[in-house]
Design a protein around this motif. Structure first.
Motif, mmCIF file in Angstrom:
data_model
loop_
_atom_site.group_PDB
_atom_site.id
_atom_site.type_symbol
_atom_site.label_atom_id
_atom_site.label_comp_id
_atom_site.label_asym_id
_atom_site.label_seq_id
_atom_site.Cartn_x
_atom_site.Cartn_y
_atom_site.Cartn_z
ATOM 1 N N TYR A 36 118.706 121.876 91.273
ATOM 2 C CA TYR A 36 119.829 121.258 90.558
ATOM 3 C C TYR A 36 120.797 122.272 89.950
ATOM 4 C CZ TYR A 36 117.525 116.757 91.082
ATOM 5 O OH TYR A 36 116.954 115.620 91.611
ATOM 6 N N ASN A 37 120.626 123.550 90.292
ATOM 7 C CA ASN A 37 121.560 124.571 89.811
ATOM 8 C C ASN A 37 122.589 124.913 90.866
ATOM 9 O OD1 ASN A 37 119.084 125.630 87.842
ATOM 10 N ND2 ASN A 37 121.133 125.987 87.031
ATOM 11 N N VAL A 38 123.790 125.236 90.391
ATOM 12 C CA VAL A 38 124.830 125.771 91.269
ATOM 13 C C VAL A 38 124.376 127.149 91.746
ATOM 14 C CG1 VAL A 38 127.153 126.734 91.253
ATOM 15 C CG2 VAL A 38 126.733 124.511 90.234
ATOM 16 N N MET A 39 124.513 127.399 93.048
ATOM 17 C CA MET A 39 124.123 128.689 93.612
ATOM 18 C C MET A 39 125.364 129.509 93.929
ATOM 19 S SD MET A 39 120.953 128.359 93.389
ATOM 20 C CE MET A 39 120.606 129.966 94.054
ATOM 21 N N LEU A 40 125.436 130.711 93.360
ATOM 22 C CA LEU A 40 126.551 131.619 93.625
ATOM 23 C C LEU A 40 126.034 132.762 94.490
ATOM 24 C CD1 LEU A 40 128.069 131.824 90.046
ATOM 25 C CD2 LEU A 40 128.776 130.358 91.900
ATOM 26 N N LEU A 62 117.528 134.310 86.494
ATOM 27 C CA LEU A 62 116.494 133.313 86.823
ATOM 28 C C LEU A 62 116.959 132.369 87.935
ATOM 29 C CD1 LEU A 62 115.140 132.414 83.261
ATOM 30 C CD2 LEU A 62 113.922 133.636 85.069
ATOM 31 N N ILE A 63 118.257 132.006 87.913
ATOM 32 C CA ILE A 63 118.796 131.140 88.967
ATOM 33 C C ILE A 63 118.707 131.840 90.315
ATOM 34 C CG2 ILE A 63 120.916 130.087 89.876
ATOM 35 C CD1 ILE A 63 121.716 129.482 86.972
ATOM 36 N N LYS A 64 119.076 133.130 90.347
ATOM 37 C CA LYS A 64 119.012 133.876 91.608
ATOM 38 C C LYS A 64 117.574 134.043 92.084
ATOM 39 C CE LYS A 64 121.715 137.340 90.285
ATOM 40 N NZ LYS A 64 122.489 138.599 90.352
ATOM 41 N N LYS A 65 116.656 134.200 91.134
ATOM 42 C CA LYS A 65 115.257 134.414 91.507
ATOM 43 C C LYS A 65 114.594 133.130 92.010
ATOM 44 C CE LYS A 65 110.802 135.881 89.601
ATOM 45 N NZ LYS A 65 110.085 136.342 88.377
ATOM 46 N N HIS A 66 114.766 132.020 91.286
ATOM 47 C CA HIS A 66 114.040 130.781 91.602
ATOM 48 C C HIS A 66 114.832 129.804 92.469
ATOM 49 C CE1 HIS A 66 110.778 131.864 88.906
ATOM 50 N NE2 HIS A 66 111.654 132.063 87.921
ATOM 51 N N GLN A 67 116.167 129.912 92.457
ATOM 52 C CA GLN A 67 117.039 129.014 93.215
ATOM 53 C C GLN A 67 116.684 127.528 93.006
ATOM 54 O OE1 GLN A 67 117.391 130.198 97.324
ATOM 55 N NE2 GLN A 67 117.798 132.320 96.808
ATOM 56 N N PRO A 68 116.745 127.052 91.750
ATOM 57 C CA PRO A 68 116.382 125.644 91.475
ATOM 58 C C PRO A 68 117.303 124.665 92.190
ATOM 59 C CG PRO A 68 116.598 126.940 89.456
ATOM 60 C CD PRO A 68 117.183 127.756 90.550
ATOM 61 N N LYS A 121 106.401 117.366 88.014
ATOM 62 C CA LYS A 121 104.954 117.180 87.836
ATOM 63 C C LYS A 121 104.128 118.096 88.737
ATOM 64 C CE LYS A 121 104.935 113.308 91.107
ATOM 65 N NZ LYS A 121 104.668 111.862 91.281
ATOM 66 N N ASN A 122 104.765 118.632 89.803
ATOM 67 C CA ASN A 122 104.053 119.547 90.708
ATOM 68 C C ASN A 122 104.248 121.007 90.325
ATOM 69 O OD1 ASN A 122 103.189 117.383 92.396
ATOM 70 N ND2 ASN A 122 105.246 117.330 93.311
ATOM 71 N N GLY A 123 104.894 121.245 89.190
ATOM 72 C CA GLY A 123 105.113 122.608 88.745
ATOM 73 C C GLY A 123 106.268 123.308 89.436
ATOM 74 N N LYS A 124 107.119 122.547 90.144
ATOM 75 C CA LYS A 124 108.266 123.137 90.825
ATOM 76 C C LYS A 124 109.462 123.165 89.880
ATOM 77 C CE LYS A 124 111.074 122.749 95.011
ATOM 78 N NZ LYS A 124 111.347 121.972 96.237
ATOM 79 N N ILE A 125 110.151 124.305 89.832
ATOM 80 C CA ILE A 125 111.277 124.437 88.910
ATOM 81 C C ILE A 125 112.458 123.608 89.398
ATOM 82 C CG2 ILE A 125 112.214 126.534 90.000
ATOM 83 C CD1 ILE A 125 112.802 127.504 87.063
ATOM 84 N N LEU A 126 113.053 122.835 88.492
ATOM 85 C CA LEU A 126 114.164 121.935 88.838
ATOM 86 C C LEU A 126 115.518 122.495 88.405
ATOM 87 C CD1 LEU A 126 112.576 118.583 87.618
ATOM 88 C CD2 LEU A 126 112.923 119.242 89.997
ATOM 89 N N TYR A 127 115.532 123.107 87.201
ATOM 90 C CA TYR A 127 116.829 123.480 86.630
ATOM 91 C C TYR A 127 116.632 124.588 85.600
ATOM 92 C CZ TYR A 127 121.470 122.957 84.501
ATOM 93 O OH TYR A 127 122.746 123.190 84.044
#
Length: 597
Positions: free
Chosen positions: A91-95, A83-89, A25-31
């Motif tokens: 709930y995503n696995v980070m490699l 997108l995962i590397k850029k935003h680092q959500p 709801k705050n516009g923060k990326i989750l996944y």
């Protein structure tokens, strides 16, 4: 679903491949996720019942869905990774790794230098790598220096400056490591011939260099220049030795990436091997923390895409243990037999060794994380509803029915809690009856815990097969604990685990940590029970012997044992020593008994 806005977004999603993004709801990326069909994949989050608590929490937090349609699944895979590397959500696995990797640079110069660097500059130079170990880089540079005469100076060797005599040869020339291009003593064509050979070696192709050296050696030998022939032979030996160490598969397997995965409840370990001309030119293992109970296939797809990007792999084929989708441009092979399977097994072995090393380190540096992981793994392996933080194990000990006893050992968080160990003398059973003895001690143990309002275990382990397990179950039924505490029996012969109402036993992997904990519990219960049994038999034997003496009772025996510790010492004691404890009259009776004996 109570959010009308989300319902509308779900209805209007296209049936196309693409990438979806969830926002709160705050516009923060989750996944961030990818899909072959955006509508089906995203809708599944809101229509399925999820086992994972983290996934349920994620779905509750979703306030907005955004998506990007792409042309192909390959594009979706690459876009998701970026997108995962850029935003680092969250709930995503980070490699990711915290370090930059070394490269070997062949500099874009008239007489190219060859050196290691961590900075890639796009100036037309050739870069080989990145390498995961500086040791590999040093080995390759040492190999190159031993085979070819290339310069190490930083001079600008332009044609004008060389003709003007601006430079003089250095010590490297006099040592035979450089042919002196700075004074025009080596032609540009000759130097570049060496550089081309070096590039082939860095690609993993040793064949051309070996053939060229063999031709040189043959020519020198024909011209009777045996010292030069010997020098070339030494280079052939160096190169052949290095090739033998690096060749692990069929040389026809070339330009292939190999990925394997080993995972547990919390983490996954993905190993990457890169092959060129039958040699492993790169090996790397990633540790990945799971976020939403991701499958091995999902993690392998994500890791393979990221690693291939990171190491600039152009291989058109990958070997993997599972069917995954890496796009149309990459051939995915799941080897079953032969050399391809051997190289996949090698990768898997690397992943397993890396996992073991990490577990050993974590056990020392972060014991809480080790415990949490072990408990989560035991919950899955033993098919339990909750983690077995408190485990109790029972074992019976009797020899031909004499002095029957039982032991209960307690483990908390996978470790012995020795202050909570308990012994039981069997009271209601006559003779060697393991089943009835087990029923008695289990009933006594948990009736007492309930009366004293103590915490109950999450798991009970019975050392024995179906019979002992059934006896223990009777006691739990009487106490109303059958559905509150999980219980299993472990048979000694094949380490089978028996469950109530299940005729088929469970067999755990012989190397699994879960089985090791259970075996430790069983062995500890056996040791603890045997120790008590021996003490009881020893005490019983002493008492039985001394009770044969007329006029000597139980209190007198206890008093004498406190003083003399054993029957042997008592028999060797003097009248004065014994009478000081129990009086002259009884002391004389004891000495007379031992003398008559």
């Amino acid at each position: 679903m109570s959010n009308p806005s989300l319902e509308l977004q779900l209805k209007t999603l296209p049936n196309q491949p693409g990438v979806y993004q969830y926002y709160d709801k705050n516009g923060k990326i989750l996944y961030v996720g990818k899909a072959k069909n955006l509508k089906k994949r995203v809708s599944s989050y809101f229509t399925k019942q999820h086992d994972s608590g983290r996934t349920r929490v994620l779905v509750k937090k979703i306030s907005e869905i955004r998506h990007i349609v792409v042309n192909s699944e390959t594009d979706a895979l690459l876009l998701e990774n970026n997108l995962i590397k850029k935003h680092q959500p969250r709930y995503n696995v980070m490699l990711k790794d915290d370090k930059s990797y070394p490269w070997i640079c062949v500099k874009n110069e008239r007489f190219p230098r060859v050196f290691s660097t961590r900075n890639v500059i796009r100036d037309g130079s050739d870069y080989f790598g990145p390498y995961t170990s500086m040791k590999t880089v040093r080995t390759l540079l040492g190999l190159i220096k031993g085979l070819y005469h290339i310069r190490t100076c930083n001079y600008n060797l332009s044609e004008e400056k060389i003709e003007a005599g601006k430079y003089k040869v250095c010590l490297e020339y006099h040592l035979g490591n450089c042919k002196g291009p700075c004074e025009g003593l080596e032609s540009e064509a000759s130097y570049h011939g060496n550089i081309n050979a070096i590039k082939e070696i860095l690609k993993g192709n040793f064949k051309d260099s070996l053939n060229a050296f063999k031709e040189q050696m043959k020519d020198y030998a024909e011209q009777m220049q045996f010292e030069d022939a010997q020098r070339i032979k030494e280079k052939i030996d160096i190169l052949s030795n290095y090739q033998a160490k690096s060749t692990v598969v069929n040389p026809t397997i070339s330009n292939v990436d190999v990925f394997s995965i080993v995972s547990d409840e919390s983490y996954a370990y993905i190993n990457f091997l890169q092959l060129s001309y039958g040699s492993i030119i790169r090996s790397h293992t990633l540790e990945v923390k799971k976020k939403l109970d991701e499958t091995d296939e999902e993690l392998l797809e994500l890791a393979a895409t990221e690693i291939r990007q990171r190491f600039h792999s152009q291989s058109k084929e990958v070997y993997v243990p599972l069917e995954i989708d890496l796009g149309e441009a990459v051939k995915v092979t799941v080897p079953k037999l032969g050399d391809k399977r051997k190289i996949l097994d090698l990768s898997l072995r690397n992943a397993k060794f890396h996992r073991l090393e990490q577990l050993k380190q974590v056990k020392i540096t972060d014991p809480d994380r080790h415990t949490d992981r072990l408990m989560a793994q035991m919950k899955v392996d033993l098919r339990l509803n909750k983690e077995p933080r408190h485990i109790e194990c029972f074992d019976n000990s009797n020899i031909q029915g004499s002095n029957p006893v039982a032991a209960c050992v307690v483990f908390k968080d996978g470790k012995p809690s020795k202050k909570e160990y308990r012994h039981f003398n069997i009271k209601t059973v006559d003779g060697p009856n393991d089943f009835a003895s087990m029923e008695e001690v289990v009933f006594r143990r948990y009736r007492r815990l309930m009366e004293e309002d103590e915490s109950l275990p999450e798991l009970i382990i019975i050392d024995g097969g179906k019979g002992q397990l059934s006896s223990a179950l009777k006691s739990l039924d009487r106490l109303g604990l059958r559905k509150k505490i999980a219980i299993v029996g472990i048979a000694k012969r094949l380490e089978e685990l028996f469950y109530p109402d299940d005729p088929i036993p469970l067999y755990l992997d012989k190397k699994s940590e879960t089985l090791k904990v259970i075996q430790q519990l069983r062995n500890e219960a056996h040791r603890f029970g045997i120790k008590h049994h021996r003490n009881k038999r020893s005490k019983s034997a002493i008492q039985n012997e001394l009770e044969n003496i007329p006029g000597v009772g139980e209190k007198t025996i206890v008093q004498l044992m406190k003083k003399f510790k054993s029957v042997k010492r008592l028999s060797n004691a003097s009248l004065e020593e014994i009478s000081s404890e129990i009086g002259v009259s009884r002391a004389e009776k004891i000495l007379a008994y031992f003398k008559g004996k």
